[in-house]
Structure formats: structure tokens, C-alpha cells
Scaffold this motif. Sequence first.
Motif, PDB file in Angstrom:
ATOM      1  N   ARG A   1      65.897 -40.801 -26.965  1.00  0.00           N
ATOM      2  CA  ARG A   1      66.308 -39.447 -27.367  1.00  0.00           C
ATOM      3  C   ARG A   1      67.798 -39.235 -27.138  1.00  0.00           C
ATOM      4  O   ARG A   1      68.489 -38.651 -27.969  1.00  0.00           O
ATOM      5  CB  ARG A   1      65.510 -38.389 -26.595  1.00  0.00           C
ATOM      6  N   ALA A   2      68.304 -39.709 -26.004  1.00  0.00           N
ATOM      7  CA  ALA A   2      69.734 -39.563 -25.707  1.00  0.00           C
ATOM      8  C   ALA A   2      70.572 -40.336 -26.726  1.00  0.00           C
ATOM      9  O   ALA A   2      71.587 -39.831 -27.209  1.00  0.00           O
ATOM     10  CB  ALA A   2      70.030 -40.036 -24.290  1.00  0.00           C
ATOM     11  N   ALA A   3      70.152 -41.538 -27.055  1.00  0.00           N
ATOM     12  CA  ALA A   3      70.892 -42.334 -28.045  1.00  0.00           C
ATOM     13  C   ALA A   3      70.944 -41.603 -29.384  1.00  0.00           C
ATOM     14  O   ALA A   3      72.010 -41.486 -30.004  1.00  0.00           O
ATOM     15  CB  ALA A   3      70.259 -43.717 -28.210  1.00  0.00           C
ATOM     16  N   TRP A   4      69.804 -41.104 -29.836  1.00  0.00           N
ATOM     17  CA  TRP A   4      69.777 -40.356 -31.098  1.00  0.00           C
ATOM     18  C   TRP A   4      70.683 -39.128 -31.022  1.00  0.00           C
ATOM     19  O   TRP A   4      71.409 -38.820 -31.965  1.00  0.00           O
ATOM     20  CB  TRP A   4      68.346 -39.922 -31.441  1.00  0.00           C
ATOM     21  N   GLY A   5      70.632 -38.422 -29.914  1.00  0.00           N
ATOM     22  CA  GLY A   5      71.453 -37.219 -29.768  1.00  0.00           C
ATOM     23  C   GLY A   5      72.940 -37.525 -29.815  1.00  0.00           C
ATOM     24  O   GLY A   5      73.694 -36.864 -30.540  1.00  0.00           O
ATOM     25  N   TYR A   6      73.376 -38.531 -29.064  1.00  0.00           N
ATOM     26  CA  TYR A   6      74.793 -38.906 -29.069  1.00  0.00           C
ATOM     27  C   TYR A   6      75.233 -39.400 -30.447  1.00  0.00           C
ATOM     28  O   TYR A   6      76.298 -39.052 -30.943  1.00  0.00           O
ATOM     29  CB  TYR A   6      75.071 -39.997 -28.034  1.00  0.00           C
ATOM     30  N   TRP A   7      74.391 -40.234 -31.078  1.00  0.00           N
ATOM     31  CA  TRP A   7      74.757 -40.793 -32.384  1.00  0.00           C
ATOM     32  C   TRP A   7      74.828 -39.696 -33.447  1.00  0.00           C
ATOM     33  O   TRP A   7      75.775 -39.642 -34.233  1.00  0.00           O
ATOM     34  CB  TRP A   7      73.766 -41.880 -32.785  1.00  0.00           C
ATOM     35  N   ASN A   8      73.849 -38.809 -33.463  1.00  0.00           N
ATOM     36  CA  ASN A   8      73.867 -37.718 -34.442  1.00  0.00           C
ATOM     37  C   ASN A   8      75.056 -36.783 -34.216  1.00  0.00           C
ATOM     38  O   ASN A   8      75.684 -36.328 -35.175  1.00  0.00           O
ATOM     39  CB  ASN A   8      72.552 -36.940 -34.413  1.00  0.00           C
ATOM     40  N   ALA A   9      75.371 -36.498 -32.958  1.00  0.00           N
ATOM     41  CA  ALA A   9      76.520 -35.640 -32.674  1.00  0.00           C
ATOM     42  C   ALA A   9      77.828 -36.287 -33.167  1.00  0.00           C
ATOM     43  O   ALA A   9      78.688 -35.611 -33.731  1.00  0.00           O
ATOM     44  CB  ALA A   9      76.619 -35.367 -31.172  1.00  0.00           C
ATOM     45  N   ALA A  10      77.953 -37.601 -32.985  1.00  0.00           N
ATOM     46  CA  ALA A  10      79.156 -38.298 -33.448  1.00  0.00           C
ATOM     47  C   ALA A  10      79.234 -38.279 -34.971  1.00  0.00           C
ATOM     48  O   ALA A  10      80.313 -38.101 -35.541  1.00  0.00           O
ATOM     49  CB  ALA A  10      79.154 -39.736 -32.939  1.00  0.00           C
ATOM     50  N   ARG A  11      78.107 -38.428 -35.645  1.00  0.00           N
ATOM     51  CA  ARG A  11      78.094 -38.403 -37.117  1.00  0.00           C
ATOM     52  C   ARG A  11      78.429 -37.018 -37.643  1.00  0.00           C
ATOM     53  O   ARG A  11      79.133 -36.880 -38.642  1.00  0.00           O
ATOM     54  CB  ARG A  11      76.723 -38.846 -37.618  1.00  0.00           C
ATOM     55  N   GLU A  12      77.936 -35.979 -36.959  1.00  0.00           N
ATOM     56  CA  GLU A  12      78.204 -34.603 -37.406  1.00  0.00           C
ATOM     57  C   GLU A  12      79.662 -34.219 -37.209  1.00  0.00           C
ATOM     58  O   GLU A  12      80.196 -33.428 -37.976  1.00  0.00           O
ATOM     59  CB  GLU A  12      77.292 -33.626 -36.665  1.00  0.00           C
ATOM     60  N   SER A  13      80.303 -34.772 -36.182  1.00  0.00           N
ATOM     61  CA  SER A  13      81.682 -34.412 -35.921  1.00  0.00           C
ATOM     62  C   SER A  13      82.687 -35.306 -36.642  1.00  0.00           C
ATOM     63  O   SER A  13      83.877 -35.061 -36.601  1.00  0.00           O
ATOM     64  CB  SER A  13      81.964 -34.438 -34.415  1.00  0.00           C
ATOM     65  N   ALA A  14      82.184 -36.361 -37.303  1.00  0.00           N
ATOM     66  CA  ALA A  14      83.088 -37.266 -38.021  1.00  0.00           C
ATOM     67  C   ALA A  14      83.648 -36.556 -39.245  1.00  0.00           C
ATOM     68  O   ALA A  14      82.945 -35.787 -39.917  1.00  0.00           O
ATOM     69  CB  ALA A  14      82.330 -38.523 -38.459  1.00  0.00           C
ATOM     70  N   PRO A  15      84.922 -36.821 -39.551  1.00  0.00           N
ATOM     71  CA  PRO A  15      85.500 -36.211 -40.745  1.00  0.00           C
ATOM     72  C   PRO A  15      84.798 -36.715 -42.003  1.00  0.00           C
ATOM     73  O   PRO A  15      84.461 -37.893 -42.090  1.00  0.00           O
ATOM     74  CB  PRO A  15      86.953 -36.670 -40.741  1.00  0.00           C
ATOM     75  N   SER A  16      84.500 -35.833 -42.911  1.00  0.00           N
ATOM     76  CA  SER A  16      83.842 -36.250 -44.156  1.00  0.00           C
ATOM     77  C   SER A  16      84.891 -36.813 -45.104  1.00  0.00           C
ATOM     78  O   SER A  16      86.016 -36.373 -45.159  1.00  0.00           O
ATOM     79  CB  SER A  16      83.078 -35.098 -44.785  1.00  0.00           C
TER      80      SER A  16
END
Length: 98
Positions: A82-97
Motif C-alpha cells: 500500500r505504501a509503495a502504491w501511495g508513494y508511486w501514485n503521488a509521484a505520478r500525480e505531481s509529475a509535470p504533464s
Amino acid sequence: MRQQKKQQAELLREIQDDVTAWLAPEGFFTEGNHGESRQRWDTLHDLVETPTHLFLFLTRNAAHIVPKSAFDSTEQADAFTRAAWGYWNAARESAPSG
């Protein structure tokens, strides 16, 4: 053929390593007999979960493989996943599009 299988088994024993893996907001970290690594969440290619493993893909064809059986309990394995998914999703959401 038998000699080849024996050589392959010996090679596998040589490359197997006890690895410690941990997560932080900055990335995924590993440390073992063959060195250490740090992978920022925003540089992971993919994250894939199966019932028995978590795969953190560095590229399309290379991944850190975390067996869920390496944890003392199912709850620990689930919390790590769960922590891995949370960190990875947060990084993807904050990445510049792009």
C-alpha cells in the motif's frame, strides 16, 4: 545437459542475495551484499502487484522484485505494498504533464 543445469544452479546461488528493502517519500531503497540502490518514485517505469510479489519496474524489462513471503506477516506485506502504491501514485500525480 546435466552439467549445464548444475552450472546454472551454481550461478543462481552466486547471484542470490539477502536484500533489505525500504520505502520513503523520496524513493525505494535496497541494500545487500552486492551494494545498494535508490530509485526515486518518479523514475519508476511501472508498479505491478501479483498475489505473491510486488514488481517495481525500472525499465520495461528490469524490475526490483519484492516477494510478499519475505515479510513476517500478510499485514506487513500489505502495508508495504500500500505504501509503495501511495508513494508511486503521488509521484505520478505531481509529475509535470507533457
